[in-house]
Design an enzyme around this catalytic site. Sequence first.
Site, mmCIF file in Angstrom:
data_model
loop_
_atom_site.group_PDB
_atom_site.id
_atom_site.type_symbol
_atom_site.label_atom_id
_atom_site.label_comp_id
_atom_site.label_asym_id
_atom_site.label_seq_id
_atom_site.Cartn_x
_atom_site.Cartn_y
_atom_site.Cartn_z
ATOM 1 N N GLU A 62 0.852 -1.192 0.000
ATOM 2 C CA GLU A 62 0.000 0.000 0.000
ATOM 3 C C GLU A 62 0.886 1.239 0.000
ATOM 4 O OE1 GLU A 62 -2.836 0.053 3.218
ATOM 5 O OE2 GLU A 62 -3.594 2.034 2.678
ATOM 6 N N ASN B 291 -6.612 1.486 2.878
ATOM 7 C CA ASN B 291 -7.311 2.754 3.124
ATOM 8 C C ASN B 291 -6.903 3.819 2.110
ATOM 9 O OD1 ASN B 291 -8.471 1.509 5.328
ATOM 10 N ND2 ASN B 291 -7.042 2.374 6.802
ATOM 11 N N ASN C 165 -12.159 -0.835 -0.751
ATOM 12 C CA ASN C 165 -11.493 -1.386 0.423
ATOM 13 C C ASN C 165 -12.267 -1.053 1.698
ATOM 14 O OD1 ASN C 165 -8.976 -2.386 1.927
ATOM 15 N ND2 ASN C 165 -9.190 -0.318 2.769
ATOM 16 N N GLU C 166 -12.492 -2.038 2.525
ATOM 17 C CA GLU C 166 -13.092 -1.858 3.863
ATOM 18 C C GLU C 166 -14.173 -0.784 3.873
ATOM 19 O OE1 GLU C 166 -9.995 -1.386 6.849
ATOM 20 O OE2 GLU C 166 -9.444 -3.482 6.656
ATOM 21 N N TYR D 99 -6.755 -8.707 11.912
ATOM 22 C CA TYR D 99 -5.427 -8.493 12.502
ATOM 23 C C TYR D 99 -5.419 -9.052 13.920
ATOM 24 C CZ TYR D 99 -4.367 -5.596 8.465
ATOM 25 O OH TYR D 99 -4.139 -5.163 7.184
ATOM 26 N N GLU E 163 -6.372 -9.196 3.732
ATOM 27 C CA GLU E 163 -5.518 -8.536 4.730
ATOM 28 C C GLU E 163 -5.530 -9.385 5.993
ATOM 29 O OE1 GLU E 163 -5.848 -4.342 5.623
ATOM 30 O OE2 GLU E 163 -6.514 -3.913 3.580
ATOM 31 N N GLN F 195 1.497 -6.403 5.591
ATOM 32 C CA GLN F 195 1.818 -6.138 4.209
ATOM 33 C C GLN F 195 3.171 -6.769 3.886
ATOM 34 O OE1 GLN F 195 1.046 -2.025 3.133
ATOM 35 N NE2 GLN F 195 -0.900 -2.000 4.195
HETATM 36 O O1 AHR Z 1 -2.938 -2.796 6.275
HETATM 37 C C1 AHR Z 1 -3.132 -1.598 6.966
HETATM 38 C C2 AHR Z 1 -4.562 -1.091 6.867
HETATM 39 O O2 AHR Z 1 -5.417 -1.954 7.555
HETATM 40 C C3 AHR Z 1 -5.177 -1.022 5.484
HETATM 41 O O3 AHR Z 1 -4.883 0.150 4.828
HETATM 42 C C4 AHR Z 1 -6.630 -1.101 5.761
HETATM 43 O O4 AHR Z 1 -7.354 -1.673 4.706
HETATM 44 C C5 AHR Z 1 -6.728 -1.862 7.063
HETATM 45 O O5 AHR Z 1 -7.534 -1.210 7.970
#
Ligand code: AHR
Length: 502
Positions: free
Chosen positions: A26, A71, A171-172, A243, A291, A352
């Site tokens: 990103e 994001n 995205n999201e 995450y 992700e 990432q």
């Molecule tokens: O990977 C970091 C961020 O986590 C990304 O930009 C977003 O999609 C997620 O919230």
Amino acid sequence: MRAVGTVHRDYKISSIDPRLYGSFVEHLGRAVYTGIYEPEHPTADANGMRQDVIDLVRELDVPVVRYPGGNFVSAYNWEDGIGPKEDRPVRLDLAWHTSESNQVGIHEFADWAKAANTEMMLAVNLGSRGLDEARAFLEYVNHPGGSYWSDLRRKNGREEPWNVKLWCLGNEMDGPWQIGQKTAEEYGRVAFETAKAMRAFDKSIELVVCGSSSPKMPTYPAWEATVLDYTYDSVDYISLHMYFENHAGDTAAYLAQNARLDDYIETIASVIRVTKAKKRSKKDVYISFDEWNVWYHSNEADRKVLEGRDGWPHAPELLEDIYNFEDVLQVGCILNTFIRRADVVKVGCLAQLVNVIAPIMTVPGGPAWRQTTYYPYLFASRYGRGTSYQLSIDCPSYKTDFAEAVPYLDVSAVESDTDGALTLFIVNRHETDAITLDVALEGFGDRKVIMDKLIAGHALKAVNGPDKQTVEPVDGSGVSVGEGRLKAEIAPLSYRMIRLGQ
Ligand code: AHR
């Protein structure tokens, strides 16, 4: 302690889509600038890309890389990143409160992807923009020529289209932090219409619609049900993100968190099945887990930049989690979950790849180095391709707040589609006890150990750095294979990969 089980050649889970081992770059922090791109670096190639980073990405054998966000994509103008570099505008990036120089855009990234031996997975901006931008970007990237956008690409130096297959519809879009956040209904409509337009251009592209950005979102899983109601027959995948963190410093609970991941996948697999039945559809939709990672070490350090107290810095150190040995075990467990759910999870992106919550770190002007978590990702990517097998293992377990019985051993099994080897990926979550693993190998013929890699014996908080590789794999020993059984002593708190050849 003993764990006894069976892997049987007739009990396959699924073939594994190699893209399960993808990653993500990103425009965020130092992922691009001083990450993959640093024209002044001693190893920089003719395009200004760091060759030392490319070498590590090639070593990881990353099949696909999602780009340019995240994001970031939700307020990004892709046209800012094409044409002569000196004419490209500097923009304020609203997602990360930084400045974007646009010195890397789609041409530079595509060249990098080729050099790194990976495919691109591109995201379109459905936050601040929409359908029109998406169709223009697709035409620029995939149309051979003879139209406005494709001829502009040719004028900008790229004759052939890149023919990108995988496209993310934003995205999201469920997240309040997202520029242009939408309700499920709003997003479902926009995603459907965008998919329709993109398919009108090319039916063979694969489209990923946004699912939840986390199972903790209040809209989960109703979000997926609504979005799929609008888009089921127009898309191929629904994306999930997750995450992992250990703020509480509770190793046992931390390492059990893939039980939550399992629930998340199973819940959305059910929503997919229900929607398919409701639509009387013949096609399947799968999960793109685009992700996932451990993300928490850098939260405190990032606050200043994210709150704008530093102004609008260009490529600041953001999300630079330094991973430890405990995270090796966590990443090993997550990858095992994906392998076991290869029937529904077809695409995965470790978020990432470079500097930003990443297995690869760089020092500007200096070396690129491997984080601790580089290794479980490397082994899964290189040796986890082929067919995933069911494993029934009777193993002692423990209880957490969210799971009744977490087995101390977390194991997955893959038969390679290239050399036929049977690979077991094993994590022992027990903090003090070794576990004797005894697995019957039914229908796999005579086997012998051809590789045995072990990461164990480190302090949980041990980390690597540019000058030290404290945590790295060594050769394991003591595995016995005979009379159709594999027996091995699995050390406490350890990651192990055992490959059995013919
Ligand atoms: O990977 C970091 C961020 O986590 C990304 O930009 C977003 O999609 C997620 O919230």
